[in-house]
Design a protein around this motif. Structure first.
Motif, PDB file in Angstrom:
ATOM      1  N   ASN A  49       3.989  -1.439  -0.079  1.00 55.78           N
ATOM      2  CA  ASN A  49       4.147  -1.802   1.324  1.00 55.78           C
ATOM      3  C   ASN A  49       3.566  -0.699   2.209  1.00 55.78           C
ATOM      4  OD1 ASN A  49       5.479  -1.875   3.977  1.00 55.78           O
ATOM      5  ND2 ASN A  49       6.770  -3.481   3.112  1.00 55.78           N
ATOM      6  N   ASP A  50       2.831  -1.069   3.264  1.00 55.40           N
ATOM      7  CA  ASP A  50       2.194  -0.074   4.142  1.00 55.40           C
ATOM      8  C   ASP A  50       3.199   0.873   4.777  1.00 55.40           C
ATOM      9  OD1 ASP A  50      -0.158  -1.301   3.527  1.00 55.40           O
ATOM     10  OD2 ASP A  50      -0.459  -2.245   5.494  1.00 55.40           O
ATOM     11  N   THR A  51       4.439   0.416   4.962  1.00 57.19           N
ATOM     12  CA  THR A  51       5.432   1.266   5.601  1.00 57.19           C
ATOM     13  C   THR A  51       6.047   2.271   4.636  1.00 57.19           C
ATOM     14  OG1 THR A  51       7.255  -0.271   5.170  1.00 57.19           O
ATOM     15  CG2 THR A  51       6.013  -0.579   7.201  1.00 57.19           C
ATOM     16  N   ALA A  57       5.974  10.374   2.264  1.00 62.20           N
ATOM     17  CA  ALA A  57       5.793  11.608   3.036  1.00 62.20           C
ATOM     18  C   ALA A  57       7.090  12.396   3.097  1.00 62.20           C
ATOM     19  CB  ALA A  57       5.318  11.264   4.445  1.00 62.20           C
ATOM     20  N   TYR A  58       8.200  11.707   3.222  1.00 62.27           N
ATOM     21  CA  TYR A  58       9.512  12.366   3.322  1.00 62.27           C
ATOM     22  C   TYR A  58       9.906  13.027   2.013  1.00 62.27           C
ATOM     23  CZ  TYR A  58      14.583  12.786   3.947  1.00 62.27           C
ATOM     24  OH  TYR A  58      15.869  13.249   4.011  1.00 62.27           O
ATOM     25  N   THR A  59       9.680  12.342   0.894  1.00 66.64           N
ATOM     26  CA  THR A  59      10.126  12.868  -0.403  1.00 66.64           C
ATOM     27  C   THR A  59       9.163  13.898  -0.989  1.00 66.64           C
ATOM     28  OG1 THR A  59       9.007  11.076  -1.599  1.00 66.64           O
ATOM     29  CG2 THR A  59      11.323  10.726  -0.964  1.00 66.64           C
ATOM     30  N   GLY A  60       7.942  13.959  -0.467  1.00 63.19           N
ATOM     31  CA  GLY A  60       6.941  14.854  -1.047  1.00 63.19           C
ATOM     32  C   GLY A  60       6.169  14.211  -2.179  1.00 63.19           C
ATOM     33  N   ASP A  61       6.382  12.913  -2.411  1.00 65.59           N
ATOM     34  CA  ASP A  61       5.628  12.200  -3.456  1.00 65.59           C
ATOM     35  C   ASP A  61       4.160  12.095  -3.044  1.00 65.59           C
ATOM     36  OD1 ASP A  61       7.784   9.773  -5.059  1.00 65.59           O
ATOM     37  OD2 ASP A  61       8.215  11.821  -4.439  1.00 65.59           O
ATOM     38  N   GLU A  62       3.335  11.746  -4.009  1.00 65.73           N
ATOM     39  CA  GLU A  62       1.923  11.530  -3.717  1.00 65.73           C
ATOM     40  C   GLU A  62       1.784  10.348  -2.767  1.00 65.73           C
ATOM     41  OE1 GLU A  62      -2.300  10.535  -6.032  1.00 65.73           O
ATOM     42  OE2 GLU A  62      -0.463  10.954  -7.169  1.00 65.73           O
ATOM     43  N   LEU A  63       0.970  10.547  -1.721  1.00 64.86           N
ATOM     44  CA  LEU A  63       0.788   9.493  -0.733  1.00 64.86           C
ATOM     45  C   LEU A  63      -0.113   8.393  -1.274  1.00 64.86           C
ATOM     46  CD1 LEU A  63       0.196  11.651   2.489  1.00 64.86           C
ATOM     47  CD2 LEU A  63       2.318  10.555   1.756  1.00 64.86           C
ATOM     48  N   ASN A  64       0.230   7.172  -0.938  1.00 69.09           N
ATOM     49  CA  ASN A  64      -0.617   6.024  -1.262  1.00 69.09           C
ATOM     50  C   ASN A  64      -1.726   5.968  -0.212  1.00 69.09           C
ATOM     51  OD1 ASN A  64      -1.816   3.508  -1.492  1.00 69.09           O
ATOM     52  ND2 ASN A  64       0.104   2.420  -1.832  1.00 69.09           N
ATOM     53  N   TRP A  65      -2.895   6.534  -0.569  1.00 70.61           N
ATOM     54  CA  TRP A  65      -3.951   6.665   0.421  1.00 70.61           C
ATOM     55  C   TRP A  65      -4.571   5.330   0.803  1.00 70.61           C
ATOM     56  CZ3 TRP A  65      -5.550  10.166   3.807  1.00 70.61           C
ATOM     57  CH2 TRP A  65      -4.989  11.438   3.710  1.00 70.61           C
ATOM     58  N   GLU A  66      -4.496   4.368  -0.066  1.00 75.25           N
ATOM     59  CA  GLU A  66      -4.984   3.042   0.309  1.00 75.25           C
ATOM     60  C   GLU A  66      -4.139   2.479   1.452  1.00 75.25           C
ATOM     61  OE1 GLU A  66      -5.781  -1.420  -1.592  1.00 75.25           O
ATOM     62  OE2 GLU A  66      -5.073   0.220  -2.887  1.00 75.25           O
ATOM     63  N   ALA A  67      -2.833   2.604   1.308  1.00 75.76           N
ATOM     64  CA  ALA A  67      -1.934   2.136   2.366  1.00 75.76           C
ATOM     65  C   ALA A  67      -2.063   3.006   3.608  1.00 75.76           C
ATOM     66  CB  ALA A  67      -0.495   2.145   1.864  1.00 75.76           C
ATOM     67  N   LEU A  68      -2.207   4.310   3.422  1.00 80.13           N
ATOM     68  CA  LEU A  68      -2.341   5.213   4.561  1.00 80.13           C
ATOM     69  C   LEU A  68      -3.598   4.884   5.366  1.00 80.13           C
ATOM     70  CD1 LEU A  68      -1.193   7.645   6.079  1.00 80.13           C
ATOM     71  CD2 LEU A  68      -2.521   9.129   4.565  1.00 80.13           C
ATOM     72  N   ASN A  69      -4.694   4.612   4.673  1.00 83.49           N
ATOM     73  CA  ASN A  69      -5.931   4.280   5.376  1.00 83.49           C
ATOM     74  C   ASN A  69      -5.834   2.959   6.123  1.00 83.49           C
ATOM     75  OD1 ASN A  69      -7.932   6.376   5.151  1.00 83.49           O
ATOM     76  ND2 ASN A  69      -7.907   6.022   2.931  1.00 83.49           N
ATOM     77  N   LYS A  70      -5.048   2.021   5.592  1.00 80.55           N
ATOM     78  CA  LYS A  70      -4.819   0.771   6.324  1.00 80.55           C
ATOM     79  C   LYS A  70      -4.128   1.068   7.657  1.00 80.55           C
ATOM     80  CE  LYS A  70      -4.512  -2.472   2.429  1.00 80.55           C
ATOM     81  NZ  LYS A  70      -3.607  -3.397   1.703  1.00 80.55           N
ATOM     82  N   ASN A  71      -3.191   2.014   7.613  1.00 80.70           N
ATOM     83  CA  ASN A  71      -2.523   2.423   8.845  1.00 80.70           C
ATOM     84  C   ASN A  71      -3.501   3.108   9.791  1.00 80.70           C
ATOM     85  OD1 ASN A  71       0.658   2.114   8.738  1.00 80.70           O
ATOM     86  ND2 ASN A  71       0.011   2.631   6.674  1.00 80.70           N
ATOM     87  N   LEU A  72      -4.318   4.009   9.268  1.00 82.55           N
ATOM     88  CA  LEU A  72      -5.272   4.730  10.100  1.00 82.55           C
ATOM     89  C   LEU A  72      -6.313   3.798  10.712  1.00 82.55           C
ATOM     90  CD1 LEU A  72      -5.761   7.855   7.802  1.00 82.55           C
ATOM     91  CD2 LEU A  72      -4.631   7.823  10.042  1.00 82.55           C
ATOM     92  N   ASP A  73      -6.714   2.775   9.965  1.00 84.52           N
ATOM     93  CA  ASP A  73      -7.716   1.828  10.469  1.00 84.52           C
ATOM     94  C   ASP A  73      -7.257   1.141  11.750  1.00 84.52           C
ATOM     95  OD1 ASP A  73      -9.564   2.353   8.492  1.00 84.52           O
ATOM     96  OD2 ASP A  73      -9.004   0.631   7.245  1.00 84.52           O
TER      97      ASP A  73
END
Length: 574
Positions: A49-51, A57-73
């Motif tokens: 999920n994009d959210t 980000a809160y837990t320090g886990d690896e970020l899902n960059w595919e989802a993050l880029n959807k947000n940035l777009d």
């Protein structure tokens, strides 16, 4: 403007009667709340999920960059319409994970946070939820990074927060927009370096959460009279974004509310203090009248009077005052200054666009049945809550005038909702005209009587359609009464005309009176006993009558509705 005491100012209650039911009473359990936050994060952090990127980000886990880029777009190339929803989420990710700064700032190149002459585009800056999302994001970026600086931002933000603490929210009880307003407030609570801003944001967030729980029943279902809502939330009070908030606070709700949502990921990762005051009206049987908000006159003459004109107007708009006669000249001036003809945020008022500053007030007065009733302020409410049974209504609110996304009344037996819809109910103008309502105890008398201009502008503008759900366990119809049962909750509705066997009972009379009565097994016994009591004991009369004295000059011909039931006596005149 007087600065309020933060976190202590809540709705003004008139004729207040709050009855606590110990069997239903809910109290805040901080440990259980924190456990739900952790569980929500643990179950959602691996979601695509994009959210869910907020949780990563809160837990320090690896970020899902595919989802993050959807947000940035969503932010790139000046930002899409309603991109502030996504911006608010990305601000939270940034403050948890500063390493995304370069990517976020690149996406924000050319982004607008406020009105700009000749370049506003599709951004809707001035409704209440949008204002706090854009303004809080810009403020936090200024404060932390010295970026996107604008000396108006802090003043606007501070006044916004002061007003919410003192008067509450213009988009009152909105199941659609409260979660987004809360998300922006939580960013300020968790990340602002300014102690006063943090304190004001904390008070506003706590008040908003108290609002949510006030209109939530003991099953975690939210159905409310509201300043801005839509048919989806009127029909379903259990599966929305706002229900994630309710679940985290109370533990109530179906399984789906444990999944990531725009508001859920924000509250789950927030350090906002949850106080007992937030739960003041939750889990209790309620029977009360109360008021929230302030008048448009107060907004003009006091609350925003010290702001320059270009800052005052968006605050009027955030209150829903677009072309009210008292602000029409200001709006016309603002539209011209910022070249807003065709602007998305004003599409409901396109008939007023292009007017000169001199002509706008007269046009607004001539179209008063349309221009006044968008204003969201000074609302008087009645709330009846008996376990899962609940009825909430706005008393005497713009009766006969155009409706703008407001929900004037709604009732629920637990999970099933009953309400009325007027006209075609498109997304902007949800009701072609508003009713006049008087709710006393568990009885509401609801009159519909549109102004003649409504009839001219809306084809079939008188048509009122009861929205009756299909999920009742038992139903009954007798004469002009419909009855529904869900678990131990009951509802009875008297309709003035139409096909009572339909789930959409439509009546096209010019003047019409509806009656809604709520019941429960504890109060009335069986469903059959409740229905028979209503049929046998309700006294009902609705007609045009002469009231007053000819000799005293007070004689008037009025539409009068009189209803008596179970010790409740209501007289409502139009």
């Amino acid at each position: 403007m007087k600065v309020p005491v933060v976190g202590m100012l809540y709705p003004i209650f008139l004729g207040l009667a709050i009855h606590s039911a110990s069997v239903n009473a809910q109290s805040f359990d901080e440990s259980a709340y924190q456990d739900r936050q952790l569980q929500y994060i643990e179950e959602g952090v691996s979601s695509t999920n994009d959210t869910a990127v907020v949780l990563q980000a809160y837990t320090g886990d690896e970020l899902n960059w595919e989802a993050l880029n959807k947000n940035l777009d969503v932010l790139r190339n000046g930002g899409k319409k309603n991109s502030d929803f996504t911006l608010t989420r990305l601000i939270r990710i940034l403050f948890f994970r500063p390493e995304i700064k370069d990517e976020l700032f690149a996406a924000l190149d050319g982004y607008q946070f406020w009105f700009k002459e000749g370049g506003t585009g599709d951004h809707v800056f001035a409704s209440e939820n949008h204002m706090i999302m854009y303004t809080s994001a810009q403020y936090l970026l200024q404060e932390k990074y010295g970026a996107f600086e604008d000396d108006r931002t802090y003043k606007r933000l501070k006044r916004y927060l002061e007003v919410k603490n003192q008067y509450g929210f213009y988009e009152f009880y909105s199941p659609v927009y409260y979660p987004y307003t809360l998300s922006a407030l939580l960013n300020l609570v968790d990340f602002s370096e300014d102690a006063e801003i943090r304190e004001l944001a904390t008070g506003a967030a706590q008040r908003l959460l108290q609002d949510i729980l006030l209109v939530t029943n003991d099953q975690g279902i939210l159905f409310s009279a509201a300043g801005r809502s839509n048919d989806g939330y009127r029909r379903n009070g259990s599966g929305g974004n706002i229900n994630r908030i309710i679940y985290l606070l109370t533990g109530l709700g179906k399984e789906s509310v444990r999944t990531p949502s725009p508001a859920g990921v924000m509250l789950a990762t927030s350090g906002l203090e949850i106080t007992d005051e937030i739960f003041k009206y939750f889990g209790k049987d309620l029977n009360m009248n109360y008021s929230v908000g302030h008048s448009l006159g107060d907004a003009k003459n006091d609350i925003y009077a010290d702001f320059p004109r270009e800052e005052r107007v968006p605050f009027y708009w955030s209150q829903g005052a677009y072309f009210h006669p008292d602000v029409a000249a200001d709006t016309a001036w603002f539209v011209s200054k910022y070249q807003l003809e065709g602007y998305e945020g004003l599409k409901a008022f396109d008939q007023f666009l292009g007017l000169s500053e001199a002509a706008a007030p007269a046009a607004a007065k001539a179209g008063a049945v349309f221009s006044r009733s968008s204003v969201l302020s000074g609302a008087n409410f009645s709330m009846y809550k008996d376990g899962g049974v609940m009825m909430h209504s706005i008393q005497n609110y713009w009766g006969g005038r155009q409706g703008y996304q407001q929900t004037p009344w709604i009732a629920t037996t637990g999970t099933q909702s009953v309400w009325a819809k007027v006209g075609d109910g498109n997304s902007t103008m949800q009701n072609d005209h508003h009713p006049k309502i008087k709710q006393v105890n568990n009885v509401a008398v609801i009159q519909y009587n549109p102004y003649p201009a409504i009839e001219l502008f809306h084809s079939g503008g008188s048509n009122v359609a009861l929205q009756w759900p299909e999920g009742f366990e038992e139903e009954k119809r007798s004469g002009n009464w419909k009855f529904g049962k869900e678990d131990d909750g009951y509802i009875a509705v008297r309709y003035p005309c139409g096909n009572g066997d339909s789930n959409t009972v439509s009546c096209d009379w010019n003047e019409q009176t509806w009656v809604v009565i709520m019941g429960s097994e504890e109060r009335y016994g069986s469903f059959e006993a409740f229905s028979q009591k209503v049929l046998n004991e309700v006294s009902y009369d609705a007609d045009w009558e002469w009231h007053g004295s000819f000799w005293k000059g007070t004689l008037k011909y009025v539409y009068d509705s009189d209803v008596k039931f179970d010790g409740t006596d209501i007289s409502l005149t139009w």
